[in-house]
Design an enzyme around this catalytic site. Sequence first.
Site, short mmCIF file in Angstrom:
data_model
loop_
_atom_site.label_atom_id
_atom_site.label_comp_id
_atom_site.label_asym_id
_atom_site.label_seq_id
_atom_site.Cartn_x
_atom_site.Cartn_y
_atom_site.Cartn_z
N ASN A 7 41.81 72.42 -23.31
CA ASN A 7 41.25 72.07 -22.00
C ASN A 7 42.43 71.85 -21.06
OD1 ASN A 7 40.03 71.01 -19.77
ND2 ASN A 7 38.85 69.46 -20.87
N ARG A 73 38.43 75.98 -22.20
CA ARG A 73 37.44 75.53 -21.22
C ARG A 73 37.79 76.11 -19.85
NH1 ARG A 73 36.94 69.95 -18.02
NH2 ARG A 73 34.92 70.37 -17.11
N HIS A 162 29.40 70.50 -16.37
CA HIS A 162 29.21 69.71 -17.61
C HIS A 162 28.27 70.43 -18.59
CE1 HIS A 162 29.93 65.60 -15.37
NE2 HIS A 162 31.04 66.04 -15.90
N ARG A 223 33.14 60.29 -6.19
CA ARG A 223 32.36 61.28 -5.44
C ARG A 223 31.03 60.68 -4.98
NH1 ARG A 223 32.59 65.50 -10.11
NH2 ARG A 223 34.73 65.02 -10.66
N GLU A 345 32.43 67.66 -26.03
CA GLU A 345 32.47 68.96 -25.37
C GLU A 345 33.34 69.97 -26.12
OE1 GLU A 345 33.03 66.42 -21.73
OE2 GLU A 345 32.36 68.24 -20.75
#
Length: 364
Positions: A7, A73, A162, A223, A345
Amino acid sequence: MKFLIINSGSSSIKYKLFRFPQEDLIDSGDIERVGEPSSGIKDHNQGVKAIIKRILSGPGLSSLDEIDAIGHRVVHGGEKFKEPRLIDSKVIKQIEKCIDFAPLHNPANLAGIKQCLKSFPTDFQVAVFDTAFYQMIPDYSCIYPLPYIYYKKYKIRKYGFHGTSHQFVSLRAAKLLKKPLSRLKLITIHLGNGCSMTALNKGRPIDTSMGFTPLEGLMMGTRCGDLDVAAVFNVMKKEGLNIDQMDKILNKKSGFLGVSGLSNDFRAIKKAACSGNKRAKLAVQIFLHRIKKYTGAYFFLLRGVDAVCVTGGIGENNPEIARELRKSLKKIAPKVKVLVIPTNEELMIAKLVQELFKKKKKVN
Ligand code: ADP
């Protein structure tokens, strides 16, 4: 078989090495502060080289030849990528085309991919896209009601993010509920630094809260999530801000940090709220309110659900969130289970790599 999952982010590169089919994690680590002078890691090329050194001195490998495949990823695959793809020059070109959609993430993902292609003996390197899982959501849930020409010309639409986390959690939920995914209606809630929710019918997403970028939807660490765009124009006018400055406020200065004025970290917000800080308390209330609002909307869209699954750093470590959802659901849908499921993940990426590996190499 050994699969290495990379990643490669803008300031860090994380890796996990798995042994399949056992799904054992045999090594993991990360290189932090890539590009910062103090770290001694100038760029992603040096970062990947440092990872190679670490893996070879770790418990998982004695030679790089033992790695059967590498999974990377990739944050944004646009509309082109609906599934994981074996990386070749065409795939690299397409990922480059998506830089416009994810200017911070895709260049970092690509830098890692390019260096791994040079440094590792295996050419079985796979790109797994965060957005791919959502390519099957219906048009009416991903097309914004803007002039249609912007979708045609610029591909402005909801993409969703996601994806690997929501997919992993839905598969785990099916195992825990002892039912095939094809017979389940699920709502999955990923609450980390970024937060998103997905409604899944028979394992397929029908809607998700993140949009064209990861800014839409729930309130997050920094955010804002959903808001009236007209409020943005108003603030820009009053404060004399340009687009980049406003972009920074929405992505980096809002959410928990913006409302509380204290921190983007849920632990700090919770601590302050418990000791009576009013804005920290308000931040937690907004956060929970939005999760409940999306839960209600998805419950209706799915016409009932079997389980609501909570995951991510916030969801996994703060049991009061699942408790609050159970309490709210109890009166209207007492049979709905609320499960806390740790996400993984990288393991999901490794599973997808394995699928492609089996298909291409015809091994069982
Ligand atoms: P990312 O999205 O970067 O992978 P994580 O999934 O690790 O992030 O989630 C980070 C969030 O999880 C932070 O807001 C943090 O406060 C929260 N969190 C992580 N560990 C704990 C913990 N032990 N207790 C409470 N909150 C936690």
